[in-house]
Design a protein around this motif. Structure first.
Motif, PDB file in Angstrom:
ATOM      1  N   GLY A 249       0.822  -1.204   0.000  1.00  0.00           N
ATOM      2  CA  GLY A 249       0.000   0.000   0.000  1.00  0.00           C
ATOM      3  C   GLY A 249       0.855   1.252   0.000  1.00  0.00           C
ATOM      4  N   THR A 250       1.931   1.245   0.790  1.00  0.00           N
ATOM      5  CA  THR A 250       2.850   2.383   0.814  1.00  0.00           C
ATOM      6  C   THR A 250       3.527   2.573  -0.536  1.00  0.00           C
ATOM      7  N   LYS A 251       3.907   1.474  -1.144  1.00  0.00           N
ATOM      8  CA  LYS A 251       4.573   1.544  -2.445  1.00  0.00           C
ATOM      9  C   LYS A 251       3.655   2.166  -3.491  1.00  0.00           C
ATOM     10  N   ARG A 252       2.382   1.754  -3.498  1.00  0.00           N
ATOM     11  CA  ARG A 252       1.428   2.299  -4.462  1.00  0.00           C
ATOM     12  C   ARG A 252       1.154   3.785  -4.199  1.00  0.00           C
ATOM     13  N   THR A 253       1.074   4.150  -2.914  1.00  0.00           N
ATOM     14  CA  THR A 253       0.831   5.553  -2.575  1.00  0.00           C
ATOM     15  C   THR A 253       1.995   6.433  -3.032  1.00  0.00           C
ATOM     16  N   LEU A 254       3.220   5.985  -2.769  1.00  0.00           N
ATOM     17  CA  LEU A 254       4.392   6.749  -3.183  1.00  0.00           C
ATOM     18  C   LEU A 254       4.489   6.846  -4.704  1.00  0.00           C
TER      19      LEU A 254
END
Length: 450
Positions: A249-254
């Motif tokens: 989720g963090t990777k997609r947000t970034l």
């Protein structure tokens, strides 16, 4: 309203042919690839049609990049002019489709294709080597234990599950690497003739391995009898799921915020490590506290089928009797230790025994051999300068009411160590006093009906 669906097929990293054929079948069913994610491939609904797909790899790209590199944009424009449209891309992998009946292929140089897959393979080798080494040692030791110490292995559901997991991953890694190397050798020969050689991966074998892992986990959860262990197991699995979801989720947000590759890599890797340590550490802390408090134990729930006081006549309060047990679909094992209590000033006669109930008859001989071998190797003496190991010798089973009985013999001297056999159980019993016939009868009756 747009309809979507997902699937996840564990294609081998080099099997672009298998991926292309799968995507062509999905298009004929009315599904077009839309996105490549860690949660599987996402499709959107389309009119069923015959399309051609091409999977390309660019080892210079990275999943941490917020946008395609300049080289990827150039390559996509080239493919666009040739009639190949970009369906989806993720990291090093790009998927194109073409609506023409007989389109020109994107890749026209077979040697270049082999080199492209080879570069990808070199990046995958470290992960495969880790799986091979761990799988060999863990899976190999599991196989060794299955043959030589089946009681210790098969009475612990967690050990059975972990052994099957690593053994399956080892078999898959070996098979996949051999398949790739065989393809590479034949592909290089075909490339010299100007021919492309289709790839053939091992995703069906991976399905079998994953199915085995799922069944092993279900078996573990279904047969685990120790209070609290299901919660511990579930906690560990939940921790991994939380880490996976948080990191992705963090990777997609970034990526949506177009963070640089360096920032994205640093944040996701740091989050992965820190969150894993916190969650797994929390679960292990609760596990240790559970062991210390007795919440994760069966020692207080299982009574000893036979206590030393029933044979010696000594007051039970003077004994410290501990019972540990492991149970599975294959075997049940109870280990009982009767020794002097902590507050007693005088020693009382001690006794210990292991009772193994066998649910699958084919395991009987292996369990018997394990009990014999374990004690015989541990007890030895020197005779005329050479070491002599103890051996179990058959004795009269009548006093015990058993079908067979064996007593440990060390250099011609019988010790109070016995193995007693019934149809579905084996007992290994030891005492530090000479058992009488009456005591043998009481012990045999109790143990046979435990």
């Amino acid at each position: 309203m747009k309809k979507t669906r997902r699937d996840w097929i564990p294609f081998s990293f080099y099997d672009h042919t298998g991926m292309e054929k799968h995507l062509e079948k999905m298009a004929q069913k009315g599904w077009m690839l839309e996105e490549l994610t860690s949660f599987g491939w996402k499709y959107r609904e389309i009119q069923p049609q015959k399309l051609h797909f091409s999977v390309s790899f660019d080892t210079r790209a990275s999943e941490f990049e917020p946008e395609p590199t300049e080289e990827q944009y150039t390559f996509q424009e080239f493919c666009q002019r040739s009639g190949w449209k970009l369906a989806a891309a993720s990291g090093q992998m790009q998927v194109f489709y073409n609506e023409e009946e007989d389109p020109l292929p994107i890749q026209t140089d077979p040697e270049m294709e082999v080199r492209m897959v080879g570069k990808l393979a070199r990046r995958m080798v470290p992960a495969y080597l880790i799986l091979l080494v761990l799988g060999f040692f863990v899976g190999g030791s599991w196989c060794y234990s299955l043959i030589h110490t089946p009681i210790k292995l098969l009475t612990t559901p967690g050990s059975t599950f972990m052994g099957l997991c690593w053994l399956g991953l080892f078999v898959y890694s070996v098979t996949d690497l051999i398949t790739y190397l065989a393809w590479r050798r034949r592909a290089l020969s075909a490339a010299q003739r100007g021919e492309f050689l289709p790839t053939r991966g091992c995703h069906k074998l991976m399905h079998v391995v994953l199915g085995m892992i799922v069944l092993g986990l279900m078996y573990w959860l279904a047969t685990e009898r120790r209070p609290g262990m299901r919660l511990v197991t579930g906690g560990i699995l939940l921790a991994y799921v939380v880490v996976f979801l948080a990191v992705n989720g963090t990777k997609r947000t970034l990526k949506r915020r177009k963070a640089s590759a360096g920032v994205k890599r640093a944040i996701t890797l740091s989050l992965d490590v820190i969150l894993s340590m916190i969650l797994v550490g929390t679960v292990m802390f609760l596990f240790i506290r559970g062991l210390q408090s007795g919440a994760i134990s069966v020692e207080q729930e299982i009574r000893a089928p036979l206590s030393a006081s029933e044979l010696t006549g000594v007051d039970e309060e003077k004994y410290l009797t501990t019972v540990s047990t492991d149970m599975s679909l294959f075997l049940d094992r109870k280990e009982v230790r009767c020794r002097t209590g902590f507050e007693q000033m005088t020693e009382v006669p001690r006794m210990n025994y292991t009772l193994v109930e066998i649910h699958i008859p084919i395991l009987y001989d292996a369990c018997f051999q394990e009990l014999c071998r374990e004690k015989e190797k541990r007890i030895a003496t020197y005779v005329d300068g050479s070491i002599v190991h103890a051996q179990y010798q058959m004795v009269d089973p009548t006093p015990w009411g058993a079908e067979e009985a064996y007593q440990l013999n060390l250099a011609g001297e019988f010790r109070q160590e016995y193995i007693l056999c019934w149809k579905d159980r084996i007992v290994q019993l030891g005492a530090d006093w000479d058992l009488t016939a009456e005591q043998m009868a009481v012990a045999g009756e109790k143990l046979a009906n435990a």
